[in-house]
Enzyme design. Sequence first.
Site, PDB file in Angstrom:
ATOM      1  N   PRO A  11       0.790  -1.230   0.000  1.00 29.22           N
ATOM      2  CA  PRO A  11       0.000   0.000   0.000  1.00 29.22           C
ATOM      3  C   PRO A  11       0.827   1.288   0.000  1.00 29.22           C
ATOM      4  CG  PRO A  11      -0.230  -1.203   2.075  1.00 29.22           C
ATOM      5  CD  PRO A  11       0.475  -2.109   1.112  1.00 29.22           C
ATOM      6  N   ASN A  12       0.322   2.218  -0.762  1.00 31.35           N
ATOM      7  CA  ASN A  12       0.825   3.593  -0.886  1.00 31.35           C
ATOM      8  C   ASN A  12       2.067   3.715  -1.750  1.00 31.35           C
ATOM      9  OD1 ASN A  12      -1.167   4.889   0.828  1.00 31.35           O
ATOM     10  ND2 ASN A  12      -0.227   3.751   2.488  1.00 31.35           N
ATOM     11  N   ARG A  19       5.132  11.860  -3.462  1.00 32.32           N
ATOM     12  CA  ARG A  19       4.937  12.405  -2.109  1.00 32.32           C
ATOM     13  C   ARG A  19       6.134  11.982  -1.262  1.00 32.32           C
ATOM     14  NH1 ARG A  19       1.197  14.173  -4.374  1.00 32.32           N
ATOM     15  NH2 ARG A  19      -1.036  14.258  -3.909  1.00 32.32           N
ATOM     16  N   TYR A  24      11.335   8.734   0.675  1.00 31.89           N
ATOM     17  CA  TYR A  24      11.279   7.669  -0.330  1.00 31.89           C
ATOM     18  C   TYR A  24      11.928   8.045  -1.668  1.00 31.89           C
ATOM     19  CZ  TYR A  24       8.075   5.697   3.070  1.00 31.89           C
ATOM     20  OH  TYR A  24       7.536   5.208   4.227  1.00 31.89           O
ATOM     21  N   ASN A  75       8.121  -5.763  -1.487  1.00 35.93           N
ATOM     22  CA  ASN A  75       8.089  -4.675  -0.521  1.00 35.93           C
ATOM     23  C   ASN A  75       6.636  -4.595  -0.046  1.00 35.93           C
ATOM     24  OD1 ASN A  75       8.009  -2.395   1.000  1.00 35.93           O
ATOM     25  ND2 ASN A  75       9.093  -1.090  -0.461  1.00 35.93           N
ATOM     26  N   ALA A  78       3.393  -1.177   4.558  1.00 33.69           N
ATOM     27  CA  ALA A  78       2.913  -1.258   5.951  1.00 33.69           C
ATOM     28  C   ALA A  78       2.500  -2.681   6.337  1.00 33.69           C
ATOM     29  CB  ALA A  78       1.759  -0.294   6.155  1.00 33.69           C
ATOM     30  N   GLU A  99      13.047  -9.590   0.522  1.00 36.73           N
ATOM     31  CA  GLU A  99      12.241  -8.480   1.070  1.00 36.73           C
ATOM     32  C   GLU A  99      13.024  -7.182   0.887  1.00 36.73           C
ATOM     33  OE1 GLU A  99      11.366  -9.229   5.193  1.00 36.73           O
ATOM     34  OE2 GLU A  99      10.610  -7.191   5.546  1.00 36.73           O
ATOM     35  N   HIS A 101      12.983  -2.890   1.518  1.00 29.55           N
ATOM     36  CA  HIS A 101      12.415  -1.649   2.050  1.00 29.55           C
ATOM     37  C   HIS A 101      13.265  -0.492   1.550  1.00 29.55           C
ATOM     38  CE1 HIS A 101       9.608  -3.804   4.430  1.00 29.55           C
ATOM     39  NE2 HIS A 101      10.587  -4.599   4.814  1.00 29.55           N
ATOM     40  N   ARG A 108      13.727   4.073  12.030  1.00 31.80           N
ATOM     41  CA  ARG A 108      12.428   4.746  12.125  1.00 31.80           C
ATOM     42  C   ARG A 108      11.674   4.277  13.379  1.00 31.80           C
ATOM     43  NH1 ARG A 108       9.586   4.661   6.398  1.00 31.80           N
ATOM     44  NH2 ARG A 108       8.389   6.314   7.433  1.00 31.80           N
TER      45      ARG A 108
HETATM   46  O1  CA2 Z   1      10.719   1.695   3.386  1.00 30.98           O
HETATM   47  C1  CA2 Z   1       9.853   1.019   2.834  1.00 30.98           C
HETATM   48  O2  CA2 Z   1       9.980   0.592   1.686  1.00 30.98           O
HETATM   49  C2  CA2 Z   1       8.538   0.714   3.553  1.00 30.98           C
HETATM   50  O3  CA2 Z   1       8.143  -0.612   3.215  1.00 30.98           O
HETATM   51  C3  CA2 Z   1       7.542   1.728   3.040  1.00 30.98           C
HETATM   52  C4  CA2 Z   1       6.194   1.664   3.747  1.00 30.98           C
HETATM   53  C5  CA2 Z   1       6.368   1.690   5.260  1.00 30.98           C
HETATM   54  O4  CA2 Z   1       5.104   1.488   5.882  1.00 30.98           O
HETATM   55  C6  CA2 Z   1       7.333   0.610   5.734  1.00 30.98           C
HETATM   56  O5  CA2 Z   1       7.470   0.707   7.131  1.00 30.98           O
HETATM   57  C7  CA2 Z   1       8.673   0.782   5.072  1.00 30.98           C
HETATM   58  C8  CA2 Z   1       5.331   2.858   3.338  1.00 30.98           C
HETATM   59  C9  CA2 Z   1       5.135   2.977   1.867  1.00 30.98           C
HETATM   60  C10 CA2 Z   1       4.551   4.316   1.587  1.00 30.98           C
HETATM   61  O6  CA2 Z   1       4.981   4.700   0.316  1.00 30.98           O
HETATM   62  C11 CA2 Z   1       4.920   6.028   0.008  1.00 30.98           C
HETATM   63  C12 CA2 Z   1       5.691   6.429  -1.049  1.00 30.98           C
HETATM   64  C13 CA2 Z   1       5.699   7.746  -1.400  1.00 30.98           C
HETATM   65  C14 CA2 Z   1       4.920   8.649  -0.724  1.00 30.98           C
HETATM   66  C15 CA2 Z   1       4.139   8.237   0.326  1.00 30.98           C
HETATM   67  C16 CA2 Z   1       4.125   6.910   0.687  1.00 30.98           C
END
Ligand code: CA2
Length: 146
Positions: A11-12, A19, A24, A75, A78, A99, A101, A108
């Site tokens: 997700p996201n 964003r 990221y 990946n 969340a 995996e 990230h 974090r």
């Molecule tokens: O660091 C990572 O790749 C995560 O898997 C990213 C997740 C986070 O919940 C994990 O703890 C670590 C969040 C992905 C959100 O992706 C976005 C990308 C751009 C803008 C906003 C959110």
Amino acid sequence: MTKTIHILNGPNLNLLGKREPEIYGDITLDNVAADCSRLATDLGLETQLMQSNHEGQIVDWIHQARDKAAGIIINPAAYTHTSVAILDALNTFEGPVLEVHISNVHKRESFRHHSYVSLRADGVIAGFGVEGYQLALRRMASLLAD
Ligand code: CA2
């Protein structure tokens, strides 16, 4: 036949590059898909990158990978920290699972320090930005070399 690697994103991650660039980066998921596809060709592999905001969809894709993919790079975003369903699905997949990230989850919040998926993953990359996907792909090629 060329081996296919499924690159699954949670997700996201559709917002990657659009964003929160301070966390990221500014590269989009479409760019990641194109870069991985190019590298895969060099490595004698093929990639298929998918993203969903829905846990059940990711579980379904893992089931499909059982017949279609030689390896999974995931990946779970969340869902990394919450999803026993994704862990259970990955446990039914027989090939290598890596995996990824983008951020260094260990730097974090503490809730990001635990990963259900790591209980199955053959390797974990965190904090290398989107380069982590390509590093995982290189590792996947080594693991699948016969
Ligand atoms: O660091 C990572 O790749 C995560 O898997 C990213 C997740 C986070 O919940 C994990 O703890 C670590 C969040 C992905 C959100 O992706 C976005 C990308 C751009 C803008 C906003 C959110």
